[in-house]
Design an enzyme around this catalytic site. Sequence first.
Site, short mmCIF file in Angstrom:
data_model
loop_
_atom_site.label_atom_id
_atom_site.label_comp_id
_atom_site.label_asym_id
_atom_site.label_seq_id
_atom_site.Cartn_x
_atom_site.Cartn_y
_atom_site.Cartn_z
N LYS A 1 -53.45 97.32 -40.68
CA LYS A 1 -53.19 96.47 -39.50
C LYS A 1 -53.43 95.00 -39.84
CE LYS A 1 -54.35 100.39 -36.60
NZ LYS A 1 -55.46 101.16 -36.03
N GLY B 1 -54.34 106.42 -29.17
CA GLY B 1 -54.10 107.44 -28.14
C GLY B 1 -52.66 107.44 -27.66
N1 HSE Z 1 -56.62 106.13 -36.16
C1 HSE Z 1 -56.30 104.92 -35.49
C2 HSE Z 1 -57.57 104.40 -34.80
C3 HSE Z 1 -55.21 105.15 -34.49
O1 HSE Z 1 -58.57 105.12 -34.75
O2 HSE Z 1 -57.56 103.28 -34.34
C4 HSE Z 1 -54.53 103.90 -34.04
O3 HSE Z 1 -53.91 103.22 -35.08
#
Ligand code: HSE
Length: 441
Positions: free
Chosen positions: A207, A305
Amino acid sequence: MNEKHVRVGLVGFGTVGTGVAKLIYEEGDAIAAKTGVRLELACVVDVDTQRPRPVPLPEGVLTSDLNRLIADPGIAIGIELVGGTGIAKDIQLQMLHAGKDVVTANKALLALHGGELYQVAHENGRCIAFEASCAGGIPIIGAIRSGLAANQITGMFGIVNGTCNYILSSMSTKDEAFGAALAKAQKRGYAEADPTLDISGGDSAHKLAILASIAFGGEIGLEDIFVQGLDGIAREDIRYGREMGYCLKLLAIAQRNAEGKISLRVHPSFIAADSWLARVDGSFNAISVFGNAVGETFYYGRGAGMMPTASAVVADLIDVALGNSRTLFESLRLKPREEVKPLLEKIDDCVSRFYVRVMAKDKPGVVARYGKILGDHAISISGVLQHEGDGPSNTVPVVITTHKTQEKNMREALAELTRTDVISGKPVCIRIVDIPQDKDT
Ligand code: HSE
């Protein structure tokens, strides 16, 4: 208002895909009334066409044949929610070559191959919209691309992995063990299929690569980001940190230093317990973004989610249909890596404060000796915490916080400390991150 009818095709009928279908069916009228865009889910492609889903699709919509989507010229937008970096890339490429715009939540793919995919999209006069790839339902990409367009971004500090934040919050507020907290996060559907991606900091790094590329306008990849996950984080460090006024978070950080170089890192971070980010609990995500004109801005919401992520996917569908995404995407020309690389700060040069916990031998002269080792490496002690008590082999836990120093000084000091007989075992070292304060004076 004249409605614009837009046919879309979805690949990947898992958790988020189900949420997208639910929103299109249940909110379609309201979305059309509000935006003038009538979304039609023309087909849903998934390898598993038998498993019952909570959202039933009309007869004939669900198929295992990707070609139904690719070969249908009436489908304007392809949604890729397969995830991963293998088949998903091929699917996006097929969509772009077939003249479809792409909407995706696939952070791993964009972090790894974003530059190439954006290029193919440009060549085909298409766009890729990826709001759902970072921080789930929080419209952070839109905020950076549009809302903060007048600013130079000077820093971003984000909690962008809900699983890690859920674990740290549970360890901190419920004194839960790491494993138990992770199991709960998995049960609630926050974690990736392979939760090591969450725990290792890899998901946060994906990210950060996307957000930093957009914020700083360059091809930034995973290899540019220093990544350390939650491995080895113990409840006692969370407790000692709290005693010293800090809260532990896994932060994704992009920060411009005084020379203009950008530091990109993901690591456990102690932050002031009264900061905004310290108040972000559970699976929630939040990002503080600093701009040179606006100062601090803060974005908070659900980062994982079914419905929060679906919310961002459907927002992208609407924006693509309205032409807004295309306009923004056309201006997304990232500086090539050769130009970006010299602008990045190496982790060794990064300056911060540190929290260090050692099991010190409980005998005369030990404080002077560890103090000297730190001093010899230009590290000034800011605080020390030592409770009376017996550790194993006549040791006592000592927590030291430092003033600012370069990462390499701390690395060398810890190596020297470990070689001496003043401590037992390996020191625990956690960075203290001072998030800039933007306050009324
Ligand atoms: N596995 C990721 C989290 C999901 O826990 O944020 C969202 O990208």
